[in-house]
Design a protein around this motif. Structure first.
Motif, short mmCIF file in Angstrom:
data_model
loop_
_atom_site.label_atom_id
_atom_site.label_comp_id
_atom_site.label_asym_id
_atom_site.label_seq_id
_atom_site.Cartn_x
_atom_site.Cartn_y
_atom_site.Cartn_z
N MET A 151 2.59 6.53 -7.00
CA MET A 151 1.28 7.20 -7.63
C MET A 151 1.49 8.75 -7.15
N GLY A 152 1.57 8.95 -5.75
CA GLY A 152 1.40 10.24 -5.35
C GLY A 152 2.29 11.20 -5.91
N PRO A 153 3.65 11.21 -6.47
CA PRO A 153 4.35 12.26 -7.12
C PRO A 153 3.75 12.59 -8.29
N VAL A 161 10.84 8.82 -10.79
CA VAL A 161 10.29 8.37 -9.39
C VAL A 161 10.32 6.83 -9.30
N ASP A 212 1.40 4.32 -2.88
CA ASP A 212 1.29 5.91 -2.45
C ASP A 212 2.55 6.53 -2.97
N LEU A 213 3.59 5.83 -2.74
CA LEU A 213 5.12 6.41 -3.08
C LEU A 213 5.36 6.54 -4.64
N VAL A 244 12.20 5.20 -5.74
CA VAL A 244 11.17 4.43 -4.78
C VAL A 244 11.70 3.08 -5.03
N GLU A 271 0.81 -1.12 -0.04
CA GLU A 271 -0.01 0.01 0.11
C GLU A 271 0.64 1.07 -0.08
N LEU A 272 2.04 1.26 0.81
CA LEU A 272 2.77 2.24 0.95
C LEU A 272 3.54 2.58 -0.21
#
Lengths: 200, 200, 200, 200
Positions: free
Chosen positions: D164-166, D186, D161-162, D190, D157-158
């Motif tokens: 997709m977030g950016p 990115v 986020d790492l 990651v 999950e994290l």
DNA sequence: CAGTAATCGAGACGGTACGTCCCGTCTTTAT
DNA sequence: ATAAAGACGGGACGTACCGTCTCGATTACTG
């Protein structure tokens, strides 16, 4: 010709509510009477009519048009069938004077009149409204001529102006009340003048 | 004469500018004529006059009063010294009709009239304005009676209504133009009626 | 050059009231917080601020612009002076997360972002607002590089995206809360990645 | 499978038109793309779809739900079967970025997100939409762990986020374009971070 | 095959926020 | 004290859109 008017297949969609329309026009007259033109807000009219502003503006493009429509429903003048020409004219004019002085029409007519110069559409709408109130006078005069009470050759249009003008001017422009003696005096003078003109 | 107006010690501070006042009243008439009452904004008047809104509101409490003041400067009617009573009346009324039809007064008078019902102060201010325009007719009639051209016992006030009413109504309410033949017809009929009433 | 900015002779007319402006912006933030964007009516904002709609619309052309201005007053992030780079980053990001989750910013930012695509002026206004919140992260990173805690040659802009992105996305897009452990995990991963990239 | 959906006796009355439904959803996407969320009126959507508002509101309770339904038809991301984990992630994210930047989704997602806070039902509807777009990333990561390309014990999950977030933040919040080099950077960072965390 | 029931397009309806406009007042600095 | 400039509170106007409703006209299943 008349086919355009007949609802060949009924307009589609939900029909406009006649009840709403009546309620709106009634509310308009009431508020006009209670508060005057300026304070008779469209929003307040909508509220009292249980309608919405959209419904009002869907039918009438501006507040002025709404007010005109409201007055268009005012009763026509009723010419009495009996009596001599002077009595008939007096009775008819008295109806008009009462209507002008005891309903909001007296307060609103000047505004409509003022706006008309700038708004041709309003002019079109106002014209018949005014004309219909005068018409009974013309009928009385025509009948009186036919009966021989008045000389032939009278300019009916002019006579209407001579009869209505003083009353309207006294109410609207001078801001005074008009009572039966005044009306009788006007009618008497105009009839006298009309007969004198024919005799000369 | 003007000494009565001038207090012991002149008012302190910068005196009000007469030039501003004139410019404001002129601008008011111009804008009224160009745009009508509603669109003649106080702001626009101030702009055209090169004045500020405060200067306007310091002199006249509301827009209505400003407009009245502007019209109060309009010329009085001038009764001709010669001619029979009908000719004199016609000439005087024609001045009035021209003024109503060729200046913004025609467009604004109804609005003032409308507002008057709700505004007693405006009523007070409007009253003399209207009355002064009618007065020359009264003078003509009085002189005609003195000369024997019209019978004595005439109600001057009523006669004024009979003469002005049809003209005002035709211009304001009916929205039609008034020309010399119409005025002559009105005057002729009213004079005929006045004489007939006396004869009866 | 700077002469244009200085009020050579103070702008004429009544100056805009700073008190009104503050009251309006405060009321905007409060109502936004209480009712959300949609129900924070301009009228209600004016009411609570003791101002009028005119005063609001004189300053900001639309509701969106008002809301942006309100948020532009939100506090900047404050980078702690001590601690290693990870602790500093975590502390700073936590400030941001708290602000997003406990003030109306969290609810409104997406709307502003959405509107931006259609409104270039709003885009211009929003840009620095967002950028300023990110800036402290850049300073922390730069200082860490200077101290040798992070390798040189790091793309600061990219690093800011890597740090802020996951937090913003989790709050805005996923609608979940962000807590300290999550922030720590993000920071730890990003720093690890930055060091690993340099080492490779 | 579809038998469960089909009741014993088919629903009575005229069945809903699938063609209408498709036309409505297509029109929604088109108008969203052309005019943005706010100006994509339900009325305009109905007009373009050749449907009526009732037909729309019979299916979706609000405009927001209609928009979500329109987007729910957007294609899922397709994880490539070959390549190392970084290449797979980059390719997948690039699909997403392209979809965000070249369809109206990019403009509308923030609005839906904003509205969600005030509308739980909308939240329920939006959740799977977002989650499904992220899912392929999870699968890629899981497979990579199974292949030994990434260390076990990673918080999937994290990691999502790492990743997709950016990208989302750069597109939505910063209003910038995202290109392949950025995505590669990115992903690289990651993955580096994930490996570094395991090694520590 | 007639009857029934839900759908369809059309568009009116109540409600409500928006942004504009104008009035009459107030607050500056300059005369 | 007055002038120009222009901000201010207040409040009506007319517009736009949402989601609901009421029509007549379809279109399928059902008895």
């Amino acid at each position: 010709m008349n086919a355009a008017q007949q609802p060949a297949s009924r307009a589609r969609g939900r029909p406009r509510s006649q009840a709403s329309e009546d309620a709106i026009l009634d509310a308009t007259l009431e508020l006009l009477s209670d508060c005057g033109y300026r304070d008779a807000t469209v929003e307040a009219i909508a509220l009292r009519a249980g309608a919405s502003k959209s419904t009002i503006y869907r039918r009438w493009p501006t507040k002025e048009n709404l007010v005109i429509a409201a007055f268009a429903r005012s009763p026509l003048l009723h010419a009495p069938a009996r009596g001599d020409v002077c009595a008939q004219l007096s009775a008819t004019i008295e109806q008009f004077a009462r209507y002008m002085q005891e309903t909001p029409l007296g307060a609103v007519l000047p505004v409509l009149v003022a706006e008309r110069g700038r708004n041709p559409a309003l002019d079109q709408a106002l014209q018949p409204l005014v004309r219909q109130r005068r018409e009974p006078l013309g009928e009385i005069l025509t009948a009186a001529i036919a009966r021989g009470e008045l000389p032939a050759g009278i300019d009916i249009e002019l006579a209407q102006d001579l009869l209505m003008g003083p009353v309207l001017q006294r109410i609207m422009v001078m801001g005074k009340r008009v009572d039966r003696p005044f009306i009788d005096a006007v009618v008497s003078n105009v009839c006298g003048g009309l007969r004198a003109a024919a005799g000369s």
